[in-house]
Design a protein around this motif. Structure first.
Motif, mmCIF file in Angstrom:
data_model
loop_
_atom_site.group_PDB
_atom_site.id
_atom_site.type_symbol
_atom_site.label_atom_id
_atom_site.label_comp_id
_atom_site.label_asym_id
_atom_site.label_seq_id
_atom_site.Cartn_x
_atom_site.Cartn_y
_atom_site.Cartn_z
ATOM 1 N N LEU A 51 23.563 11.741 79.094
ATOM 2 C CA LEU A 51 23.862 12.447 80.345
ATOM 3 C C LEU A 51 23.624 11.540 81.557
ATOM 4 C CD1 LEU A 51 22.542 16.075 79.754
ATOM 5 C CD2 LEU A 51 24.861 15.217 79.591
ATOM 6 N N ASP A 52 22.553 10.709 81.492
ATOM 7 C CA ASP A 52 22.313 9.768 82.586
ATOM 8 C C ASP A 52 23.410 8.708 82.635
ATOM 9 O OD1 ASP A 52 20.106 11.125 83.360
ATOM 10 O OD2 ASP A 52 18.642 9.599 82.810
ATOM 11 N N TRP A 53 23.875 8.307 81.460
ATOM 12 C CA TRP A 53 24.985 7.338 81.391
ATOM 13 C C TRP A 53 26.231 7.921 82.060
ATOM 14 C CZ3 TRP A 53 29.659 7.634 78.459
ATOM 15 C CH2 TRP A 53 30.395 6.447 78.404
ATOM 16 N N LEU A 54 26.408 9.228 81.906
ATOM 17 C CA LEU A 54 27.576 9.909 82.474
ATOM 18 C C LEU A 54 27.384 10.293 83.939
ATOM 19 C CD1 LEU A 54 28.552 12.276 79.534
ATOM 20 C CD2 LEU A 54 30.070 10.627 80.616
ATOM 21 N N TRP B 144 26.461 9.739 88.083
ATOM 22 C CA TRP B 144 26.659 8.796 89.181
ATOM 23 C C TRP B 144 25.373 7.997 89.367
ATOM 24 C CZ3 TRP B 144 24.035 7.991 93.696
ATOM 25 C CH2 TRP B 144 24.681 7.208 94.661
ATOM 26 N N GLY B 145 25.459 6.682 89.500
ATOM 27 C CA GLY B 145 24.250 5.883 89.707
ATOM 28 C C GLY B 145 24.373 4.508 89.081
ATOM 29 N N PRO B 146 23.222 3.814 88.963
ATOM 30 C CA PRO B 146 23.257 2.420 88.510
ATOM 31 C C PRO B 146 23.467 2.252 86.998
ATOM 32 C CG PRO B 146 21.004 3.105 88.889
ATOM 33 C CD PRO B 146 21.857 4.254 89.297
ATOM 34 N N GLY B 147 23.443 3.341 86.238
ATOM 35 C CA GLY B 147 23.588 3.230 84.795
ATOM 36 C C GLY B 147 22.244 3.125 84.099
ATOM 37 N N VAL B 148 22.272 2.946 82.772
ATOM 38 C CA VAL B 148 21.031 2.938 81.985
ATOM 39 C C VAL B 148 20.904 1.634 81.197
ATOM 40 C CG1 VAL B 148 20.787 5.439 81.764
ATOM 41 C CG2 VAL B 148 22.227 4.219 80.145
ATOM 42 N N PHE C 262 24.314 0.058 81.657
ATOM 43 C CA PHE C 262 25.589 0.617 81.231
ATOM 44 C C PHE C 262 25.802 1.949 81.949
ATOM 45 C CE2 PHE C 262 24.210 -2.198 77.924
ATOM 46 C CZ PHE C 262 25.366 -2.796 77.465
ATOM 47 N N ALA C 263 27.016 2.140 82.469
ATOM 48 C CA ALA C 263 27.348 3.400 83.134
ATOM 49 C C ALA C 263 28.764 3.791 82.733
ATOM 50 C CB ALA C 263 27.261 3.253 84.645
ATOM 51 N N SER C 264 28.985 5.085 82.648
ATOM 52 C CA SER C 264 30.316 5.562 82.303
ATOM 53 C C SER C 264 31.300 5.154 83.395
ATOM 54 C CB SER C 264 30.286 7.084 82.170
ATOM 55 O OG SER C 264 31.602 7.579 82.154
ATOM 56 N N PRO C 265 32.502 4.679 83.012
ATOM 57 C CA PRO C 265 33.492 4.335 84.036
ATOM 58 C C PRO C 265 33.909 5.560 84.857
ATOM 59 C CG PRO C 265 34.415 4.146 81.814
ATOM 60 C CD PRO C 265 32.945 4.394 81.657
ATOM 61 N N VAL C 266 33.779 6.746 84.258
ATOM 62 C CA VAL C 266 34.103 7.981 84.980
ATOM 63 C C VAL C 266 32.861 8.875 84.989
ATOM 64 C CG1 VAL C 266 35.670 9.957 85.137
ATOM 65 C CG2 VAL C 266 36.446 7.813 84.080
ATOM 66 N N PRO C 267 32.057 8.843 86.079
ATOM 67 C CA PRO C 267 30.854 9.695 86.091
ATOM 68 C C PRO C 267 31.214 11.175 86.139
ATOM 69 C CG PRO C 267 30.978 8.294 88.054
ATOM 70 C CD PRO C 267 32.227 8.071 87.295
ATOM 71 N N LEU C 268 30.577 11.959 85.277
ATOM 72 C CA LEU C 268 30.837 13.404 85.245
ATOM 73 C C LEU C 268 29.819 14.170 86.082
ATOM 74 C CD1 LEU C 268 31.671 14.349 81.539
ATOM 75 C CD2 LEU C 268 33.222 14.100 83.472
ATOM 76 N N PHE C 269 28.646 13.569 86.264
ATOM 77 C CA PHE C 269 27.562 14.290 86.928
ATOM 78 C C PHE C 269 27.096 13.570 88.184
ATOM 79 C CE2 PHE C 269 27.154 14.925 82.332
ATOM 80 C CZ PHE C 269 27.477 16.266 82.293
ATOM 81 N N LEU C 270 26.679 14.389 89.141
ATOM 82 C CA LEU C 270 26.164 13.858 90.388
ATOM 83 C C LEU C 270 24.751 13.317 90.198
ATOM 84 C CD1 LEU C 270 27.399 13.768 93.173
ATOM 85 C CD2 LEU C 270 26.292 15.933 93.685
ATOM 86 N N GLY C 271 23.993 13.931 89.298
ATOM 87 C CA GLY C 271 22.618 13.507 89.051
ATOM 88 C C GLY C 271 21.685 13.989 90.147
#
Ligand SMILES: [Zn+2]
Length: 174
Positions: free
Chosen positions: A98-101, A103-107, A119-128
């Protein structure tokens, strides 16, 4: 994680009420455990963000956590140790996913092998939650709306799968 739900529910139904509370609390803890690193900052007198989203958000730590989770839960929950290890690792990993998905710097997914690669998803699903950028509190409302919408989608999908599972004709009669 949700694919395990029907089996998990059957397993939960078999336990006593006290044990069910314990395993429920253990799973909840596993879901949030990666963010325990946020406590480190205030403990050493710096900000929440200083140690947050570090190596605890890696697959290696998820595996280690799963083993510990299994050993601890085995003391009160009568299930196969491997299933408990898998449950703990899956719950922990779902947080990382979920953190990978988000918005942010990735995990740091592959720490310690790639200790500096996030690593971060190219398309963030969550604002976090966005602790680290001091976002105004109103963004938390957006986060809640965003997460709730996702929870509703997951709930509908899992209901549909469960209903299909019940109504599907059996092919095993021969
Ligand atoms: Zn996290």
């Amino acid at each position: 994680m949700l694919a395990f739900w029907p089996a998990a529910r059957r397993s939960l139904a078999a336990g006593t009420t006290r044990r069910r509370w314990l395993i429920g609390a253990a799973i909840l803890f596993a879901l949030m455990a990666p963010d325990l690193d946020a406590v480190m900052g205030p403990l050493v007198g710096t900000s929440i963000a200083s140690y947050h989203n570090g190596p605890t958000h890696s697959l290696m730590v998820a595996m280690a956590f799963g083993m510990l989770f299994g050993l601890v839960c085995k003391t009160f929950w009568p299930a196969d140790l491997r299933a408990l290890v898998l449950l703990g690792a899956a719950a922990y990993t779902s947080h990382i996913l979920l953190d990978w998905l988000s918005w942010g710097p990735g995990v740091l997914l592959l720490w310690p092998f790639l200790p500096d690669t996030r690593f971060a998803s190219p398309v963030p699903l969550f604002l976090g939650v966005r602790h680290s950028v001091n976002a105004p509190w109103t963004t938390h409302l957006l986060t809640v709306a965003n997460d709730s919408a996702f929870a509703i989608v997951v709930w509908i999908v899992s209901r549909t799968i469960a209903r299909r599972g019940r109504t599907a004709p059996s092919n095993s009669g021969g």
